[in-house]
Motif scaffolding. Structure first.
Motif, PDB file in Angstrom:
ATOM      1  N   ALA A  65       0.852  -1.193   0.000  1.00  0.00           N
ATOM      2  CA  ALA A  65       0.000   0.000   0.000  1.00  0.00           C
ATOM      3  C   ALA A  65       0.883   1.236   0.000  1.00  0.00           C
ATOM      4  O   ALA A  65       1.944   1.261   0.641  1.00  0.00           O
ATOM      5  CB  ALA A  65      -0.925   0.022   1.216  1.00  0.00           C
ATOM      6  N   ALA A  66       0.460   2.256  -0.705  1.00  0.00           N
ATOM      7  CA  ALA A  66       1.134   3.561  -0.726  1.00  0.00           C
ATOM      8  C   ALA A  66       2.621   3.432  -1.043  1.00  0.00           C
ATOM      9  O   ALA A  66       3.450   4.153  -0.479  1.00  0.00           O
ATOM     10  CB  ALA A  66       0.926   4.278   0.605  1.00  0.00           C
ATOM     11  N   GLY A  67       2.959   2.504  -1.915  1.00  0.00           N
ATOM     12  CA  GLY A  67       4.347   2.326  -2.303  1.00  0.00           C
ATOM     13  C   GLY A  67       5.179   1.508  -1.330  1.00  0.00           C
ATOM     14  O   GLY A  67       6.379   1.307  -1.554  1.00  0.00           O
ATOM     15  N   ILE A  68       4.575   1.021  -0.260  1.00  0.00           N
ATOM     16  CA  ILE A  68       5.278   0.216   0.740  1.00  0.00           C
ATOM     17  C   ILE A  68       5.005  -1.253   0.475  1.00  0.00           C
ATOM     18  O   ILE A  68       3.864  -1.653   0.230  1.00  0.00           O
ATOM     19  CB  ILE A  68       4.810   0.565   2.169  1.00  0.00           C
ATOM     20  N   ASP A  69       6.057  -2.065   0.553  1.00  0.00           N
ATOM     21  CA  ASP A  69       5.920  -3.506   0.352  1.00  0.00           C
ATOM     22  C   ASP A  69       6.631  -4.225   1.501  1.00  0.00           C
ATOM     23  O   ASP A  69       7.858  -4.215   1.594  1.00  0.00           O
ATOM     24  CB  ASP A  69       6.532  -3.907  -0.990  1.00  0.00           C
ATOM     25  N   TRP A  70       5.856  -4.832   2.383  1.00  0.00           N
ATOM     26  CA  TRP A  70       6.413  -5.519   3.546  1.00  0.00           C
ATOM     27  C   TRP A  70       6.970  -6.900   3.208  1.00  0.00           C
ATOM     28  O   TRP A  70       7.610  -7.534   4.060  1.00  0.00           O
ATOM     29  CB  TRP A  70       5.344  -5.680   4.615  1.00  0.00           C
ATOM     30  N   ARG A  71       6.734  -7.388   2.003  1.00  0.00           N
ATOM     31  CA  ARG A  71       7.128  -8.761   1.681  1.00  0.00           C
ATOM     32  C   ARG A  71       8.638  -8.945   1.716  1.00  0.00           C
ATOM     33  O   ARG A  71       9.122 -10.045   2.007  1.00  0.00           O
ATOM     34  CB  ARG A  71       6.570  -9.152   0.314  1.00  0.00           C
ATOM     35  N   GLY A  72       9.391  -7.869   1.442  1.00  0.00           N
ATOM     36  CA  GLY A  72      10.836  -7.976   1.536  1.00  0.00           C
ATOM     37  C   GLY A  72      11.344  -7.971   2.963  1.00  0.00           C
ATOM     38  O   GLY A  72      12.381  -8.557   3.277  1.00  0.00           O
ATOM     39  N   ASP A  73      10.599  -7.312   3.862  1.00  0.00           N
ATOM     40  CA  ASP A  73      10.977  -7.269   5.272  1.00  0.00           C
ATOM     41  C   ASP A  73      10.679  -8.592   5.969  1.00  0.00           C
ATOM     42  O   ASP A  73      11.470  -9.056   6.802  1.00  0.00           O
ATOM     43  CB  ASP A  73      10.207  -6.151   5.979  1.00  0.00           C
ATOM     44  N   PHE A  74       9.518  -9.157   5.650  1.00  0.00           N
ATOM     45  CA  PHE A  74       9.059 -10.366   6.329  1.00  0.00           C
ATOM     46  C   PHE A  74       8.622 -11.387   5.277  1.00  0.00           C
ATOM     47  O   PHE A  74       7.426 -11.595   5.057  1.00  0.00           O
ATOM     48  CB  PHE A  74       7.908 -10.028   7.279  1.00  0.00           C
ATOM     49  N   PRO A  75       9.586 -12.022   4.610  1.00  0.00           N
ATOM     50  CA  PRO A  75       9.250 -12.924   3.496  1.00  0.00           C
ATOM     51  C   PRO A  75       8.600 -14.224   3.960  1.00  0.00           C
ATOM     52  O   PRO A  75       8.763 -14.657   5.116  1.00  0.00           O
ATOM     53  CB  PRO A  75      10.622 -13.192   2.861  1.00  0.00           C
ATOM     54  N   ALA A  76       7.899 -14.841   3.034  1.00  0.00           N
ATOM     55  CA  ALA A  76       7.200 -16.092   3.334  1.00  0.00           C
ATOM     56  C   ALA A  76       8.167 -17.193   3.757  1.00  0.00           C
ATOM     57  O   ALA A  76       7.790 -18.091   4.524  1.00  0.00           O
ATOM     58  CB  ALA A  76       6.393 -16.528   2.117  1.00  0.00           C
ATOM     59  N   ARG A  77       9.406 -17.146   3.297  1.00  0.00           N
ATOM     60  CA  ARG A  77      10.359 -18.195   3.655  1.00  0.00           C
ATOM     61  C   ARG A  77      10.702 -18.222   5.152  1.00  0.00           C
ATOM     62  O   ARG A  77      11.247 -19.209   5.654  1.00  0.00           O
ATOM     63  CB  ARG A  77      11.649 -18.039   2.845  1.00  0.00           C
ATOM     64  N   ASP A  78      10.371 -17.149   5.868  1.00  0.00           N
ATOM     65  CA  ASP A  78      10.617 -17.116   7.311  1.00  0.00           C
ATOM     66  C   ASP A  78       9.570 -17.889   8.100  1.00  0.00           C
ATOM     67  O   ASP A  78       9.728 -18.088   9.308  1.00  0.00           O
ATOM     68  CB  ASP A  78      10.635 -15.668   7.821  1.00  0.00           C
ATOM     69  N   LEU A  79       8.508 -18.309   7.427  1.00  0.00           N
ATOM     70  CA  LEU A  79       7.405 -18.986   8.104  1.00  0.00           C
ATOM     71  C   LEU A  79       7.580 -20.493   8.087  1.00  0.00           C
ATOM     72  O   LEU A  79       8.165 -21.056   7.145  1.00  0.00           O
ATOM     73  CB  LEU A  79       6.077 -18.623   7.431  1.00  0.00           C
ATOM     74  N   ALA A  80       7.047 -21.157   9.095  1.00  0.00           N
ATOM     75  CA  ALA A  80       7.064 -22.618   9.103  1.00  0.00           C
ATOM     76  C   ALA A  80       6.214 -23.178   7.971  1.00  0.00           C
ATOM     77  O   ALA A  80       6.499 -24.259   7.442  1.00  0.00           O
ATOM     78  CB  ALA A  80       6.566 -23.138  10.447  1.00  0.00           C
ATOM     79  N   ASP A  81       5.168 -22.448   7.602  1.00  0.00           N
ATOM     80  CA  ASP A  81       4.313 -22.827   6.470  1.00  0.00           C
ATOM     81  C   ASP A  81       4.254 -21.639   5.522  1.00  0.00           C
ATOM     82  O   ASP A  81       3.511 -20.675   5.762  1.00  0.00           O
ATOM     83  CB  ASP A  81       2.915 -23.202   6.960  1.00  0.00           C
ATOM     84  N   ALA A  82       5.044 -21.682   4.471  1.00  0.00           N
ATOM     85  CA  ALA A  82       5.176 -20.546   3.556  1.00  0.00           C
ATOM     86  C   ALA A  82       3.875 -20.202   2.850  1.00  0.00           C
ATOM     87  O   ALA A  82       3.748 -19.096   2.300  1.00  0.00           O
ATOM     88  CB  ALA A  82       6.268 -20.826   2.527  1.00  0.00           C
ATOM     89  N   ARG A  83       2.909 -21.095   2.873  1.00  0.00           N
ATOM     90  CA  ARG A  83       1.636 -20.799   2.207  1.00  0.00           C
ATOM     91  C   ARG A  83       0.943 -19.596   2.838  1.00  0.00           C
ATOM     92  O   ARG A  83       0.201 -18.872   2.168  1.00  0.00           O
ATOM     93  CB  ARG A  83       0.714 -22.020   2.263  1.00  0.00           C
ATOM     94  N   TYR A  84       1.192 -19.361   4.130  1.00  0.00           N
ATOM     95  CA  TYR A  84       0.578 -18.206   4.782  1.00  0.00           C
ATOM     96  C   TYR A  84       1.135 -16.890   4.247  1.00  0.00           C
ATOM     97  O   TYR A  84       0.539 -15.836   4.457  1.00  0.00           O
ATOM     98  CB  TYR A  84       0.783 -18.279   6.291  1.00  0.00           C
ATOM     99  N   GLY A  85       2.245 -16.957   3.560  1.00  0.00           N
ATOM    100  CA  GLY A  85       2.797 -15.754   2.952  1.00  0.00           C
ATOM    101  C   GLY A  85       1.892 -15.165   1.889  1.00  0.00           C
ATOM    102  O   GLY A  85       2.068 -14.003   1.497  1.00  0.00           O
ATOM    103  N   ALA A  86       0.922 -15.937   1.416  1.00  0.00           N
ATOM    104  CA  ALA A  86      -0.026 -15.428   0.421  1.00  0.00           C
ATOM    105  C   ALA A  86      -1.047 -14.480   1.037  1.00  0.00           C
ATOM    106  O   ALA A  86      -1.734 -13.747   0.304  1.00  0.00           O
ATOM    107  CB  ALA A  86      -0.744 -16.593  -0.254  1.00  0.00           C
ATOM    108  N   HIS A  87      -1.183 -14.476   2.360  1.00  0.00           N
ATOM    109  CA  HIS A  87      -2.101 -13.531   3.000  1.00  0.00           C
ATOM    110  C   HIS A  87      -1.641 -12.105   2.743  1.00  0.00           C
ATOM    111  O   HIS A  87      -0.442 -11.820   2.640  1.00  0.00           O
ATOM    112  CB  HIS A  87      -2.175 -13.783   4.503  1.00  0.00           C
TER     113      HIS A  87
END
Length: 218
Positions: A65-87
């Motif tokens: 939103a508004a030019g901000i992308d949190w996906r680089g700060d907190f990537p899905a690969r940090d999760l035990a289940d990367a599928r939740y990264g789609a949220h």
């Protein structure tokens, strides 16, 4: 024995008085606003949410939103289940390391854990959850920010993160990240939430040590 009993009674009385003063100060100061004239924008804003579970508050933000992308700060690969990264949203809270790691549920709280956190610790974490679109409720309140306010909020949250190893969360959708700041009875997880909102320019109480101190403003 009698003298020991008197000392114990005085100690308990002093602790009770301290707890009362703390509660009174937290309740009073949380009603005095910072940024008294703040109002949400009529159009063109970014909606975030403030959530609480009755004890702890966090800030929920769209990943993009508004030019901000949190996906680089907190990537899905940090999760035990990367599928939740789609949220599409991240919920971020701050707190004392051992309190976070030692209390996966409220049933795991011990008086020693609370006392250690209240005394103070320089070891703190950001707790980041990948979540679906929030639904407004008693415990989830929307707040609309201007793009500039949102940028300031993002900047101070990013500044709260420290370098170090990512730690597993409680489930497949969350993780912990090393954070900056000292946790103690005066600087709680909820005062962190209030201070970050104040940094963005949002109207919030001067000191917000309790979850209710934060939620009363939204």
């Amino acid at each position: 024995m009698r003298r020991s009993g008197q000392i114990a009674a005085r100690l308990l009385g002093a602790l009770a008085l301290l707890a009362f003063v703390y509660l009174l100060a937290g309740t009073t100061l949380s009603t005095i606003p910072r940024h008294r004239d703040w109002r949400p924008p009529a159009t063109g804003g970014v909606t975030i949410w403030i959530e609480d579970n009755g004890v702890h508050t966090g800030i929920v933000m769209p990943k993009q939103a508004a030019g901000i992308d949190w996906r680089g700060d907190f990537p899905a690969r940090d999760l035990a289940d990367a599928r939740y990264g789609a949220h599409g949203y991240v919920a971020i809270g701050w707190g004392e390391r051992q309190f976070f790691l030692g209390t996966p549920t409220w049933w795991d709280i011990r008086p020693s854990t609370i006392l250690r956190a209240a005394i103070g610790s320089d070891k703190t974490l950001l707790h980041v959850e990948h979540v679906a679109h929030p639904l407004p409720s008693e415990h989830v309140r929307p707040v609309v920010l201007t793009p500039d306010e949102y940028q300031r909020l993002v900047d101070v949250i990013r500044a709260s993160r420290a370098s170090g190893t990512t730690l597993p969360g409680y489930a497949g959708y969350d993780a912990f990240y090393p954070a900056r700041g000292r946790y103690d009875a005066l600087n709680t997880c909820n005062s962190w939430t209030g201070d970050r909102l104040a940094d963005a320019g949002v109207r919030i109480g001067w000191w917000t040590p309790f979850s209710a101190s934060v939620m009363q403003w939204f």
